[in-house]
Design a protein around this motif. Structure first.
Motif, short mmCIF file in Angstrom:
data_model
loop_
_atom_site.label_atom_id
_atom_site.label_comp_id
_atom_site.label_asym_id
_atom_site.label_seq_id
_atom_site.Cartn_x
_atom_site.Cartn_y
_atom_site.Cartn_z
N GLY A 41 0.81 -1.21 0.00
CA GLY A 41 0.00 0.00 0.00
C GLY A 41 0.85 1.26 0.00
N THR A 44 2.29 1.69 -3.53
CA THR A 44 1.30 2.24 -4.45
C THR A 44 1.14 3.74 -4.22
N SER A 87 -10.02 4.67 -3.07
CA SER A 87 -9.17 3.54 -2.69
C SER A 87 -9.80 2.73 -1.56
N PHE A 98 -6.30 -2.38 -5.55
CA PHE A 98 -6.12 -1.32 -6.53
C PHE A 98 -6.57 0.03 -5.97
N ALA A 99 -5.73 1.03 -6.13
CA ALA A 99 -6.03 2.37 -5.63
C ALA A 99 -6.71 3.21 -6.71
N GLN A 100 -7.43 4.23 -6.28
CA GLN A 100 -8.11 5.13 -7.19
C GLN A 100 -7.80 6.58 -6.83
N ALA A 342 -9.52 4.09 -11.40
CA ALA A 342 -8.45 3.18 -10.99
C ALA A 342 -7.12 3.63 -11.59
N TYR A 343 -6.05 3.47 -10.84
CA TYR A 343 -4.72 3.90 -11.27
C TYR A 343 -3.84 2.72 -11.64
N SER A 346 -1.10 1.25 -9.48
CA SER A 346 -1.34 0.19 -8.50
C SER A 346 -0.49 -1.04 -8.79
N THR A 359 -4.23 -3.69 0.88
CA THR A 359 -3.27 -2.82 0.19
C THR A 359 -3.91 -1.49 -0.18
N ALA A 360 -5.10 -1.53 -0.78
CA ALA A 360 -5.79 -0.31 -1.18
C ALA A 360 -6.20 0.53 0.02
N THR A 363 -3.27 2.51 1.18
CA THR A 363 -3.07 3.67 0.31
C THR A 363 -4.06 4.78 0.65
#
Length: 470
Positions: A41, A44, A87, A98-100, A342-343, A346, A359-360, A363
């Motif tokens: 995290g 990311t 996220s 996955f992060a946003q 979404a990025y 990630s 993980t997200a 972040t």
């Protein structure tokens, strides 16, 4: 004698029951650990935190409130809030790593095309972002994603991404003064002797070197290093050609409510614009199409890299996964920023071992922490963020290699899509030119069955817009 005393010496201890967090996120099932998820995290966050600097720089060109001089700072806080929320729901609800955050390219379309180019107010543009997010959620829930994904050919999907990259690069060069307007040639090389120009060029080379060396968070470190150079050498790269004036607001401060931009969506202004309904539909659909295909490609690629995609190309909780992207876009619009999505950065956390929603969530927590350091953000000049725009633009050109350049029916629409965006300073024009040309070539060569009916419908609507409503 007890049962324990009867057990043979040296027998292994019974396995420890997994914690509630482990069971919910499936950490052990994903062959991961809590420390690894936390580390992923952080990785990311470092890879994508440049958006804290760049998004306000892009949106502040269009979001202006009379009598308010801290819009940039409000956009910093809004960016962090949107990224934290996006996220969080991706990790907590969809349980993916996955992060946003507010998306690059979509923020440029928002600022330079919809607001500054087409004349919509920024409040109306936020309404368009919100509606596109609603569409995304609805279509994700009902399972219509597959049909829409198939509507556009792969060559146009790749070209849209590449075109946005070229557009971002042009904006970055313009912000740094590397390219300037010229009456005879339209654009020309700026004055290399000016501090913002060479500072941006130094930052560009430095960031590229860091990325080549695979340094985690290379774009962020490039921005910070370039800013340090501007401060140390007291370069005149700030507003009105001034140099660094010191930390007038301190370094750490409590975040505040961005009241001048939050919850300011104006649906009436969107639907009553002089171009009437078709104009609004074009804006909403462009936001939707770009985000839809960008998010679909990004999330599918990340899921495959994370080991979530099976041999049939299916992902667990796919509807929830894509719905969270739309929900993030809706929330971001309410808070006052362009589309949150979404990025692809990630992937850095995935490579670090992140496999679950923890993980997200990590972040997301780091974006919350970043809000307490907003006074530092104003120290970053445009010349330091310009290299990030150029670098991201270069990365987005990667999709061109998937276009069949030997087939003019594929190559020309892709070419028009890519180059119309920077040349007309409009992402919408690039998407429109690509769809229209692709549809016309298919029809006029008798190969109309090779494309979806939805593509022809979009092409017809766009032609109507250009002929009767421009």
């Amino acid at each position: 004698m007890t049962k324990i005393e009867n057990e043979p010496a040296g027998s292994p201890a019974p396995p420890k029951a997994p914690s509630l967090i482990d069971r919910y996120f499936g950490i052990s099932a994903a062959a991961s650990t809590v420390p690894r998820e936390l580390r992923a995290g952080l990785t990311t966050f470092l890879a994508m935190s440049y958006i804290i600097f760049v998004n306000p720089d892009v949106l502040s060109s269009a979001i202006v409130v009379d009598g308010v001089d801290n819009i940039f700072t409000q956009l910093v806080i809004t960016t962090c809030v949107a990224a934290a929320f996006g996220s969080l729901v991706m990790g907590l609800v969809a349980r993916y790593p996955f992060a946003q955050a507010p998306g690059m390219g979509l923020n440029a379309f928002f600022a330079f095309t919809v607001v500054l180019g087409m004349g919509y107010t920024w409040q109306a543009a936020l309404a368009a972002v919100f509606i596109s997010g609603v569409l995304f959620v609805v279509l994700s829930v009902v399972g219509a994603r597959r049909a829409i994904v198939k509507a556009l050919p792969m060559s146009l999907k790749m070209a849209i991404t590449a075109g946005i990259g070229g557009f971002l690069a042009l904006i970055g060069m313009k912000n740094a003064g590397i390219v300037v307007a010229d009456e005879s040639t339209f654009v020309a090389l700026g004055d290399i002797r000016q501090a913002p120009v060479w500072l941006a060029l130094v930052g560009l080379v430095l960031t590229a070197v860091l990325m080549k060396l695979r340094v985690t968070g290379a774009i962020l470190w490039g921005i910070l290093a370039t800013t340090v150079v501007a401060i140390v050498f007291r370069l005149p790269v700030y507003t009105d050609n001034t140099s660094f004036a010191g930390f007038t607001d301190g370094i750490v401060a409590a975040p505040f409510w961005p009241g001048d931009i939050a919850f300011k969506m104006d649906f009436g202004a969107l639907l009553n614009h002089e171009t009437l309904l078709v104009g609004a539909v074009t804006v909403v659909l462009t936001f939707f199409v770009v985000d839809f295909f960008d998010a679909t490609g990004t999330l599918t690629g990340l899921a495959q890299r994370s080991g979530y995609v099976d041999e049939h190309g299916d992902m667990p909780r796919a509807k929830t996964l894509f719905s969270m992207d739309g929900l993030a876009a809706m929330f971001g619009a309410m808070m006052g920023t362009s589309t949150t999505t979404a990025y692809v950065e990630s992937a850095a956390g995935v490579e670090e071992g992140g496999r679950t929603g923890l993980t997200a969530i990590t972040t997301a927590a780091l974006f919350v922490v970043a809000m307490f350091f907003w006074p530092l953000i104003g120290v970053v000049p445009s010349a330091a963020t310009a290299p990030a725009l150029i670098i991201v633009g270069a990365i987005m050109l990667e999709g061109v290699k998937h276009v069949d350049l030997d087939d003019i029916g594929e190559a020309l629409p892709a070419f028009l899509t890519i180059f119309a965006m920077p040349f007309t300073y409009s992402i919408a024009n690039g998407v429109s030119f690509g769809i229209i040309s692709y549809a016309l070539i298919k029809v006029l060569t008798g190969r109309w069955r090779e494309a979806s009916w939805l593509l022809y419908l979009l092409a017809a609507l766009l032609i109507i817009r250009y002929v009767w409503l421009m």
